[in-house]
Scaffold this active site. Sequence first.
Site, PDB file in Angstrom:
ATOM      1  N   GLU A  25      -2.269  -8.893   4.128  1.00 61.82           N
ATOM      2  CA  GLU A  25      -1.938  -9.170   5.534  1.00 61.82           C
ATOM      3  C   GLU A  25      -3.095  -8.882   6.482  1.00 61.82           C
ATOM      4  O   GLU A  25      -3.062  -9.274   7.660  1.00 61.82           O
ATOM      5  CB  GLU A  25      -0.711  -8.348   5.943  1.00 61.82           C
ATOM      6  CG  GLU A  25      -0.961  -6.886   6.291  1.00 61.82           C
ATOM      7  CD  GLU A  25      -1.197  -5.965   5.096  1.00 61.82           C
ATOM      8  OE1 GLU A  25      -1.270  -4.743   5.313  1.00 61.82           O
ATOM      9  OE2 GLU A  25      -1.330  -6.455   3.963  1.00 61.82           O
ATOM     10  N   HIS A  28      -4.005  -5.313   0.430  1.00 62.38           N
ATOM     11  CA  HIS A  28      -3.572  -5.664   1.788  1.00 62.38           C
ATOM     12  C   HIS A  28      -3.800  -7.150   2.069  1.00 62.38           C
ATOM     13  O   HIS A  28      -4.772  -7.519   2.744  1.00 62.38           O
ATOM     14  CB  HIS A  28      -4.351  -4.855   2.817  1.00 62.38           C
ATOM     15  CG  HIS A  28      -3.900  -3.447   2.980  1.00 62.38           C
ATOM     16  ND1 HIS A  28      -2.797  -3.098   3.736  1.00 62.38           N
ATOM     17  CD2 HIS A  28      -4.387  -2.292   2.463  1.00 62.38           C
ATOM     18  CE1 HIS A  28      -2.640  -1.784   3.700  1.00 62.38           C
ATOM     19  NE2 HIS A  28      -3.584  -1.268   2.933  1.00 62.38           N
ATOM     20  N   CYS A  37       0.831  -1.201   0.000  1.00 59.85           N
ATOM     21  CA  CYS A  37       0.000   0.000   0.000  1.00 59.85           C
ATOM     22  C   CYS A  37       0.872   1.260   0.000  1.00 59.85           C
ATOM     23  O   CYS A  37       1.478   1.588  -1.014  1.00 59.85           O
ATOM     24  CB  CYS A  37      -0.987  -0.030   1.162  1.00 59.85           C
ATOM     25  SG  CYS A  37      -2.346   1.154   0.973  1.00 59.85           S
TER      26      CYS A  37
END
Length: 229
Positions: A180, A178, A89
């Site tokens: 994660e 994202h 990001c």
Amino acid sequence: MSILVVDNSIQATILHQGECVARILRKVGCAFQVVSGIYDRPQLDPRRYSGIIITGSEASINEDAAWITQQQRMIELACRHTVPLLGICFGHQLIARTLLGEKSVGAAPRPELGWLPIEVLAAVGPLCGIQGGPVTMLSHFDQVIDPGDQFEVLARSTHCAVHAMRHRELPLWGLQFHPEIMRLEGLKLLAMIKLFYPRQRVEPRLVRRADCSLGEKIMRNFLALREAA
């Protein structure tokens, strides 16, 4: 040597982005160190690490701040010594801004906030083995506008042309999405976004279709790339 995780979270109580990455690294059994790129602002030598991961941030890539300049110097040094680097990001955008200049990044014409599909164009590098259109967490108001000739685009979405990229010569990779962030963390983040930006459109509907294994797959791929570098 261990992986360095540069955590650019401003308000970790909302989303501790460094911990999201650390959780996956613990799961795959990788040694790592997490530092705050904003509050610690350590003078780090990339050569001490076998790889670097730069997280997302609530900050805008268009800001001018000392901690951003410091991380740009770290990226430049990592490039000079071919230390593998993965940006997520904000980290993804920072790689572009550092190597391509400020005009390569900017405000997203339509922010993507929630669980949406991305289209994998090339299942290579961190995306090795990831096919089709996985549903993953997106949360960005800025994005890479022009990856130039130095980078190959690996993934895109309906509203963002550069969701993943790799440098054509150096061990550098960037992810706008994202992988994660897990479901509960993402829902909490969307609730906070809706609180501060009530008119902003968020997309929680596809949360149950989210590929929660994506983060681990990408981290394992990055670790393999690090070993091969």
